[in-house]
Write a protein that holds these residues in place. Sequence first.
Motif, PDB file in Angstrom:
ATOM      1  N   LYS A 136      -7.674  13.801  17.248  1.00 22.53           N
ATOM      2  CA  LYS A 136      -8.421  14.881  16.611  1.00 22.53           C
ATOM      3  C   LYS A 136      -7.682  15.366  15.364  1.00 22.53           C
ATOM      4  N   PRO A 137      -8.335  15.370  14.201  1.00 22.43           N
ATOM      5  CA  PRO A 137      -7.660  15.749  12.938  1.00 22.43           C
ATOM      6  C   PRO A 137      -7.324  17.237  12.881  1.00 22.43           C
ATOM      7  N   ASP A 138      -6.446  17.593  11.943  1.00 16.94           N
ATOM      8  CA  ASP A 138      -5.984  18.983  11.829  1.00 16.94           C
ATOM      9  C   ASP A 138      -6.631  19.704  10.646  1.00 16.94           C
ATOM     10  N   GLY A 188     -12.638  17.277   9.194  1.00 18.74           N
ATOM     11  CA  GLY A 188     -12.362  16.206  10.148  1.00 18.74           C
ATOM     12  C   GLY A 188     -12.726  16.606  11.566  1.00 18.74           C
ATOM     13  N   GLU A 189     -12.478  17.870  11.925  1.00 17.38           N
ATOM     14  CA  GLU A 189     -12.836  18.363  13.253  1.00 17.38           C
ATOM     15  C   GLU A 189     -14.348  18.309  13.462  1.00 17.38           C
ATOM     16  N   LEU A 190     -15.100  18.665  12.424  1.00 17.99           N
ATOM     17  CA  LEU A 190     -16.557  18.603  12.517  1.00 17.99           C
ATOM     18  C   LEU A 190     -17.028  17.166  12.746  1.00 17.99           C
ATOM     19  N   ILE A 191     -16.429  16.228  11.989  1.00 14.07           N
ATOM     20  CA  ILE A 191     -16.793  14.816  12.146  1.00 14.07           C
ATOM     21  C   ILE A 191     -16.415  14.313  13.537  1.00 14.07           C
ATOM     22  N   TRP A 192     -15.212  14.671  13.996  1.00 14.12           N
ATOM     23  CA  TRP A 192     -14.741  14.227  15.311  1.00 14.12           C
ATOM     24  C   TRP A 192     -15.643  14.751  16.426  1.00 14.12           C
ATOM     25  N   GLU A 193     -16.010  16.018  16.342  1.00 18.71           N
ATOM     26  CA  GLU A 193     -16.879  16.610  17.351  1.00 18.71           C
ATOM     27  C   GLU A 193     -18.275  16.003  17.310  1.00 18.71           C
ATOM     28  N   SER A 194     -18.763  15.700  16.103  1.00 20.91           N
ATOM     29  CA  SER A 194     -20.077  15.061  15.976  1.00 20.91           C
ATOM     30  C   SER A 194     -20.059  13.667  16.585  1.00 20.91           C
ATOM     31  N   LEU A 195     -18.999  12.905  16.289  1.00 18.76           N
ATOM     32  CA  LEU A 195     -18.864  11.575  16.875  1.00 18.76           C
ATOM     33  C   LEU A 195     -18.793  11.634  18.399  1.00 18.76           C
ATOM     34  N   TYR A 196     -18.107  12.649  18.907  1.00 19.43           N
ATOM     35  CA  TYR A 196     -17.985  12.815  20.360  1.00 19.43           C
ATOM     36  C   TYR A 196     -19.367  13.039  20.990  1.00 19.43           C
TER      37      TYR A 196
END
Length: 343
Positions: A86-88, A92-100
Amino acid sequence: MKLIKYIKDKWLTITISAVSYFVILMVMRVFALPVEIVAIITFLYFFTGGLQLLINYLRKRKFYNRLLLNVERLDKKYLVLETLTKPDFYEGELIWESLYKINKSMTENVSDYRENVEDFKEYVEMWIHEVKIPIASLVLMCHNHKNELDEKYIKQIKRLDNYVEQVLYYVRSSCSEKDYIIKDVNLEEVVGKVLMNNKDDILEKNIEPQINIKNITVKSDKKWLEFIINQIVNNSIKYCKNIAMSHNDTKAVLKISATEEKEKVILSIYDNGIGIPNQDLKKIFEKSFTGENGRLGQKSTGMGLYIVKNLCSKLGHQVSAWFIQNEYTEIKIVFGKNDYYRF
């Protein structure tokens, strides 16, 4: 992630910063600040702005480069989230959560799809087993009243039985590893059984079988191998000629032979029938491909050789076709000398 493209993407921020500097510069001129002070402020302004831009770029580059690289390398690209931390930074957090969330939704949909497919396959298998009972009864009745029935009825029932069997093996081919047992199989015995099952068609078309298999065994599953050979022999019978057109042959010939080499056994099924057109050779093992021969009144489904290719791949065998149009077709199956030998 490229620096030049990143800077171009930040053109609005850079433009606003430049306008802000121009306003600050005007204010400094109004207050008649010394040139040294103006130079120091200018340096600090652009240095801190540039440093901030660079730091943000480096933080994002690490995440985005890893994302792009992992997507490129993975065969199953939907698993990319498993390879990332998970990015800092907020974007990046938005992208990571969307991918999840996307990955979770896709996994649930795939699970539902697989469950539906398995239910359908189970239903098809059950239906096939049920429908094979009356078909078997019809075959037996035809055999008992052979002299009283027209030959065309017997032939159509046999075709129906063959197509039902083809559907069953197609449904099972996707999970054939759960249904086969690899062991020594006597080729002569399997070929003999296939020829017995097709003896009426062979006699009707006046085909001369020539068998040259002497006590050769291969590593395979007997039931699946019998189906594979039966599909190839059916094709040979379907596309044979009553009188061959080449080499002055007087009748159609079906040659089945096996040769044993150091690391493999090669089974050859040859017929001097109509062959295969050159443009069809690369496609004959493709799903639903009927080709030129299949369009000439033979009502081909295009599934037989596709299933053969699929099952051979599952069993670790290699299948290939050789031909000359209007002269012959030869299908070769290559078996390794052990369960794990691949070509």
